[in-house]
Design a protein around this motif. Structure first.
Motif, mmCIF file in Angstrom:
data_model
loop_
_atom_site.group_PDB
_atom_site.id
_atom_site.type_symbol
_atom_site.label_atom_id
_atom_site.label_comp_id
_atom_site.label_asym_id
_atom_site.label_seq_id
_atom_site.Cartn_x
_atom_site.Cartn_y
_atom_site.Cartn_z
ATOM 1 N N PRO A 34 0.808 -1.220 0.000
ATOM 2 C CA PRO A 34 0.000 0.000 0.000
ATOM 3 C C PRO A 34 0.843 1.273 0.000
ATOM 4 O O PRO A 34 1.920 1.326 0.591
ATOM 5 N N LEU A 35 0.344 2.266 -0.676
ATOM 6 C CA LEU A 35 0.897 3.612 -0.653
ATOM 7 C C LEU A 35 -0.236 4.558 -0.286
ATOM 8 O O LEU A 35 -1.402 4.214 -0.434
ATOM 9 N N VAL A 36 0.123 5.751 0.155
ATOM 10 C CA VAL A 36 -0.881 6.788 0.344
ATOM 11 C C VAL A 36 -0.559 7.900 -0.643
ATOM 12 O O VAL A 36 0.515 8.490 -0.602
ATOM 13 N N ARG A 37 -1.470 8.140 -1.551
ATOM 14 C CA ARG A 37 -1.325 9.211 -2.537
ATOM 15 C C ARG A 37 -1.783 10.496 -1.856
ATOM 16 O O ARG A 37 -2.933 10.629 -1.461
ATOM 17 N N VAL A 38 -0.842 11.431 -1.669
ATOM 18 C CA VAL A 38 -1.162 12.684 -0.987
ATOM 19 C C VAL A 38 -1.322 13.851 -1.956
ATOM 20 O O VAL A 38 -1.844 14.898 -1.586
ATOM 21 N N SER A 39 -0.852 13.667 -3.177
ATOM 22 C CA SER A 39 -1.029 14.671 -4.219
ATOM 23 C C SER A 39 -0.869 13.985 -5.565
ATOM 24 O O SER A 39 -0.540 12.798 -5.641
ATOM 25 N N ARG A 40 -1.050 14.739 -6.604
ATOM 26 C CA ARG A 40 -0.910 14.174 -7.956
ATOM 27 C C ARG A 40 0.488 13.588 -8.166
ATOM 28 O O ARG A 40 0.654 12.563 -8.814
ATOM 29 N N GLU A 41 1.486 14.248 -7.598
ATOM 30 C CA GLU A 41 2.873 13.854 -7.815
ATOM 31 C C GLU A 41 3.492 13.020 -6.702
ATOM 32 O O GLU A 41 4.530 12.409 -6.907
ATOM 33 N N VAL A 42 2.893 13.005 -5.518
ATOM 34 C CA VAL A 42 3.542 12.400 -4.356
ATOM 35 C C VAL A 42 2.704 11.270 -3.768
ATOM 36 O O VAL A 42 1.533 11.452 -3.454
ATOM 37 N N ALA A 43 3.359 10.118 -3.634
ATOM 38 C CA ALA A 43 2.769 8.983 -2.919
ATOM 39 C C ALA A 43 3.757 8.568 -1.831
ATOM 40 O O ALA A 43 4.967 8.552 -2.050
ATOM 41 N N VAL A 44 3.257 8.261 -0.660
ATOM 42 C CA VAL A 44 4.091 7.901 0.473
ATOM 43 C C VAL A 44 4.032 6.394 0.688
ATOM 44 O O VAL A 44 2.953 5.824 0.822
ATOM 45 N N ASP A 45 5.194 5.773 0.719
ATOM 46 C CA ASP A 45 5.315 4.356 1.033
ATOM 47 C C ASP A 45 5.355 4.251 2.556
ATOM 48 O O ASP A 45 6.416 4.333 3.180
ATOM 49 N N VAL A 46 4.201 4.123 3.161
ATOM 50 C CA VAL A 46 4.077 4.216 4.615
ATOM 51 C C VAL A 46 4.779 3.081 5.351
ATOM 52 O O VAL A 46 5.317 3.289 6.445
ATOM 53 N N VAL A 47 4.807 1.899 4.781
ATOM 54 C CA VAL A 47 5.506 0.791 5.431
ATOM 55 C C VAL A 47 7.018 1.031 5.371
ATOM 56 O O VAL A 47 7.733 0.790 6.345
ATOM 57 N N ARG A 48 7.508 1.552 4.269
ATOM 58 C CA ARG A 48 8.936 1.864 4.163
ATOM 59 C C ARG A 48 9.331 2.947 5.163
ATOM 60 O O ARG A 48 10.395 2.887 5.768
ATOM 61 N N VAL A 49 8.460 3.933 5.359
ATOM 62 C CA VAL A 49 8.722 4.970 6.355
ATOM 63 C C VAL A 49 8.872 4.327 7.733
ATOM 64 O O VAL A 49 9.807 4.639 8.482
ATOM 65 N N ALA A 50 7.970 3.419 8.070
ATOM 66 C CA ALA A 50 8.038 2.740 9.368
ATOM 67 C C ALA A 50 9.292 1.879 9.471
ATOM 68 O O ALA A 50 9.962 1.860 10.511
ATOM 69 N N LEU A 51 9.631 1.172 8.412
ATOM 70 C CA LEU A 51 10.847 0.349 8.427
ATOM 71 C C LEU A 51 12.098 1.195 8.623
ATOM 72 O O LEU A 51 13.031 0.785 9.316
ATOM 73 N N ARG A 52 12.121 2.369 8.010
ATOM 74 C CA ARG A 52 13.280 3.251 8.171
ATOM 75 C C ARG A 52 13.443 3.675 9.623
ATOM 76 O O ARG A 52 14.556 3.840 10.101
ATOM 77 N N ARG A 53 12.320 3.818 10.316
ATOM 78 C CA ARG A 53 12.397 4.150 11.740
ATOM 79 C C ARG A 53 13.050 3.035 12.538
ATOM 80 O O ARG A 53 13.610 3.270 13.595
ATOM 81 N N LEU A 54 13.001 1.813 12.051
ATOM 82 C CA LEU A 54 13.683 0.708 12.719
ATOM 83 C C LEU A 54 15.203 0.862 12.633
ATOM 84 O O LEU A 54 15.929 0.480 13.531
ATOM 85 N N ALA A 55 15.650 1.424 11.525
ATOM 86 C CA ALA A 55 17.084 1.521 11.267
ATOM 87 C C ALA A 55 17.718 2.788 11.837
ATOM 88 O O ALA A 55 18.908 2.789 12.140
ATOM 89 N N THR A 56 16.937 3.843 11.958
ATOM 90 C CA THR A 56 17.496 5.121 12.384
ATOM 91 C C THR A 56 16.445 5.922 13.153
ATOM 92 O O THR A 56 15.266 5.838 12.833
ATOM 93 N N PRO A 57 16.874 6.688 14.144
ATOM 94 C CA PRO A 57 15.899 7.443 14.937
ATOM 95 C C PRO A 57 15.334 8.674 14.230
ATOM 96 O O PRO A 57 14.345 9.231 14.673
#
Length: 76
Positions: A34-57
């Motif tokens: 899943p992604l969240v489309r926030v605008s015509r040009e931008v979609a957020v990979d929400v699971v990837r954002v959460a995974l990145r939080r695992l690797a770095t604060p």
């Protein structure tokens, strides 16, 4: 945050985006991705954002949210 929490945290973050950014909506690129489309040009990979939080604060989810809002404001 244990790795098994990345998906639920990502989904929660996606719900936050869809409930607070006008016209933001869920988009499934492929099954289970899943992604969240926030605008015509931008979609957020929400699971990837959460995974990145695992690797770095940083960036925190709050910082990421502020960044997404800035991107949406810049959209023509």
């Amino acid at each position: 945050m244990p790795a098994d929490l990345a998906r639920p945290v990502g989904m929660f973050y996606g719900d936050l985006l869809t409930h607070t950014i006008p016209a933001a909506h869920w988009e499934v690129v492929e099954e289970g991705y899943p992604l969240v489309r926030v605008s015509r040009e931008v979609a957020v990979d929400v699971v990837r954002v959460a995974l990145r939080r695992l690797a770095t604060p940083e960036p925190t989810l709050e910082q990421n949210y502020a960044h997404v809002l800035e991107l949406v404001r810049q959209e023509p």
